[in-house]
Motif scaffolding. Sequence first.
Motif, PDB file in Angstrom:
ATOM      1  N   GLU A   1       5.759 -19.884  15.011  1.00  0.00           N
ATOM      2  CA  GLU A   1       6.991 -20.294  14.348  1.00  0.00           C
ATOM      3  C   GLU A   1       6.698 -21.334  13.267  1.00  0.00           C
ATOM      4  O   GLU A   1       6.030 -22.328  13.516  1.00  0.00           O
ATOM      5  CB  GLU A   1       7.934 -20.898  15.399  1.00  0.00           C
ATOM      6  CG  GLU A   1       9.390 -20.979  14.992  1.00  0.00           C
ATOM      7  CD  GLU A   1      10.112 -19.650  15.165  1.00  0.00           C
ATOM      8  OE1 GLU A   1      11.109 -19.464  14.460  1.00  0.00           O
ATOM      9  OE2 GLU A   1       9.674 -18.813  15.979  1.00  0.00           O
ATOM     10  N   GLY A   2       7.173 -21.083  12.053  1.00  0.00           N
ATOM     11  CA  GLY A   2       7.048 -22.091  11.005  1.00  0.00           C
ATOM     12  C   GLY A   2       5.713 -22.107  10.266  1.00  0.00           C
ATOM     13  O   GLY A   2       5.565 -22.802   9.278  1.00  0.00           O
ATOM     14  N   ALA A   3       4.740 -21.314  10.753  1.00  0.00           N
ATOM     15  CA  ALA A   3       3.435 -21.303  10.081  1.00  0.00           C
ATOM     16  C   ALA A   3       3.543 -20.593   8.737  1.00  0.00           C
ATOM     17  O   ALA A   3       4.406 -19.741   8.541  1.00  0.00           O
ATOM     18  CB  ALA A   3       2.405 -20.614  10.959  1.00  0.00           C
ATOM     19  N   LYS A   4       2.677 -20.973   7.826  1.00  0.00           N
ATOM     20  CA  LYS A   4       2.687 -20.324   6.514  1.00  0.00           C
ATOM     21  C   LYS A   4       2.267 -18.871   6.631  1.00  0.00           C
ATOM     22  O   LYS A   4       1.500 -18.500   7.500  1.00  0.00           O
ATOM     23  CB  LYS A   4       1.738 -21.073   5.567  1.00  0.00           C
ATOM     24  CG  LYS A   4       2.328 -22.392   5.105  1.00  0.00           C
ATOM     25  CD  LYS A   4       1.623 -22.878   3.843  1.00  0.00           C
ATOM     26  CE  LYS A   4       2.374 -24.046   3.237  1.00  0.00           C
ATOM     27  NZ  LYS A   4       1.506 -25.095   2.723  1.00  0.00           N
ATOM     28  N   ARG A   5       2.794 -18.068   5.694  1.00  0.00           N
ATOM     29  CA  ARG A   5       2.539 -16.648   5.753  1.00  0.00           C
ATOM     30  C   ARG A   5       1.054 -16.340   5.578  1.00  0.00           C
ATOM     31  O   ARG A   5       0.517 -15.440   6.190  1.00  0.00           O
ATOM     32  CB  ARG A   5       3.345 -15.939   4.669  1.00  0.00           C
ATOM     33  CG  ARG A   5       3.341 -14.453   4.821  1.00  0.00           C
ATOM     34  CD  ARG A   5       4.655 -13.853   4.422  1.00  0.00           C
ATOM     35  NE  ARG A   5       4.969 -14.074   3.015  1.00  0.00           N
ATOM     36  CZ  ARG A   5       6.044 -13.561   2.417  1.00  0.00           C
ATOM     37  NH1 ARG A   5       6.873 -12.821   3.118  1.00  0.00           N
ATOM     38  NH2 ARG A   5       6.288 -13.790   1.162  1.00  0.00           N
TER      39      ARG A   5
ATOM     40  N   ARG B   1       2.482 -14.821  13.638  1.00  0.00           N
ATOM     41  CA  ARG B   1       2.012 -16.199  13.535  1.00  0.00           C
ATOM     42  C   ARG B   1       3.027 -17.114  14.187  1.00  0.00           C
ATOM     43  O   ARG B   1       4.188 -16.752  14.383  1.00  0.00           O
ATOM     44  CB  ARG B   1       1.804 -16.570  12.066  1.00  0.00           C
ATOM     45  CG  ARG B   1       3.005 -16.270  11.234  1.00  0.00           C
ATOM     46  CD  ARG B   1       2.765 -16.522   9.769  1.00  0.00           C
ATOM     47  NE  ARG B   1       4.048 -16.458   9.088  1.00  0.00           N
ATOM     48  CZ  ARG B   1       4.661 -15.326   8.750  1.00  0.00           C
ATOM     49  NH1 ARG B   1       4.087 -14.164   9.016  1.00  0.00           N
ATOM     50  NH2 ARG B   1       5.830 -15.354   8.165  1.00  0.00           N
TER      51      ARG B   1
END
Length: 487
Positions: free
Chosen positions: A370-374, A368
């Motif tokens: 960078e920085g996106a929620k899991r 995903r």
Amino acid sequence: MADDKSLTPRSEDFASWYNEVVLKAELADYSPVRGSMVIRPWGYGIWENMQQALDRMFKETGHENAYFPLLIPMSFIQKEKDHIEGFAPELAVVTEAGGKVLEEPLVIRPTSETIIYHMYAKWVQSYRDLPILMNQWANVMRWELRTRLFLRTAEFLWQEGHTAHATADEAEAETLGILQIYRTFMEDWICMPPITGLKTESEKFAGAVRSYACEALMQDNKALQAGTSHFLGQNFSKQFDLKFQSEEGREEYAYNTSWGVSTRLIGGMVMTHGDDDGLIVPPRLAPTQVVIVPITRGDDTRSAVLEKVDEVAGRLRAAGVRVKVDGRDHLSPGAKFYEWERKGVPYRLEIGPKDLEKGSVALARRVRPEGAKRKEFVPEEEAIETLPARLEAFQDELRETARARREENTVRGVGSIGELAEAFEAGAGFVYTGWNGDPAVEEQVKEATKATSRVIPSEEFRSPRVPERCVSGDGPAAMEVVWARAY
RNA sequence: CGGGGCGUGGCGCAGCUCGGUAGCGCACCUGCUUUGGGAGCAGGGGGUCGCCGGUUCGAAUCCGGCCGCCCCGACCA
């Protein structure tokens, strides 16, 4: 490795990382015989998907499948001079069978040109019998001194196409047509955009007039020869008496091509997309595209969750998505998450009691931004409707990421062998230079850089301004050539 | 084929220097409790220590030989 559960990071030791991924993603395992391996279901499933896509492309362009035998008389291999010189060191030979020493040793095929053109000679009388466009899916054996899982094993699976044509032009067109099929397949299915081009004399196939290749760049910036297509001219037809009578009544030798890709492509896929968490399989190749992990509790919601899981799985399958429900009860959800991530499944869907209440599912993508929620909680309907498109988007993203990486690691405008060595020391992948066409220069470059010529690039890959001088400093450039350290 | 490393339950390793009951973690089996990022507790099964020979009362450990595998280089889809 750090511990039993995690992988050696790529930055620390790429070769170890590669081996661990192949073993822990259960693509393959070592067999009791040196240099050969077992392809496990997850790896074989990927190969089957590759086969299916390629097979369709071959058939759409008029090729048919056939099967030729594993054993080849030793005398056949010896007929074409370059062919035997190229393959002699790595032949496995059967000298005894049924308890008796054979009159003529039988070679376990390292490639099938000789037996196939022997048979074609039998089948061809007239120009009307041409062209012959055949392919076979087979195993071959080359007794390599140093082996690596998928990349170089003693036995490997591949397809080998063998064609016979009435004219050189037609055969050349076939050779190039197949090269394009390979390239399209590598881009659209493996998300591994290669460069294409002509092999130099010293790198061409043993017995070919000209060899073309797809060369892909791995994450460690080493090149992988991922597919080859050879124009054989009349080299084999003359040795195997593959003649036909032309429209004008003349007796002529046919022109041949041969071309192949192998399970090495799986190694290429691993080294193109894998990360420190494991494998990443492009959706179109993934045996399982979406894994559903039910989150159950030991109360009355359990059966409702499992029912919902089955329903969602059924609807996704109806939409053409390859879905697996991981209903194993002895593993915690977290353990399953790690396992499927290691195996590179593109999407994971979680369904639990909270989702039942809210009519949602949890959606997690293998990679995903960078920085996106899991994970993302989305309404059930939306998840089902959008997953096919999400998979395609993931496929596109993998391809473009790989293409961008290839370009970022490509260096042009290098003018001397010294600069070439510096470029590779600085971590360059593909380096383009001018070349006067002298094999001695290839030797010098190899000596100085450990890099070899990969291809004389096809037109679209050539530099906007083609170099004027040979990288050796010795005279003008006759052409541009791409160098890389290679697998 | 040259250089390096490693062979001990299924996997990863400790034990070897200095000979004396084969050990740890994971995995596995049974039961109970658990389950939204690698579950917990209790009980349990499994190894002629790569092979052959030698020394010794006694060898995973010492000595000799052999074999295999992995990694790095020369050759290759």
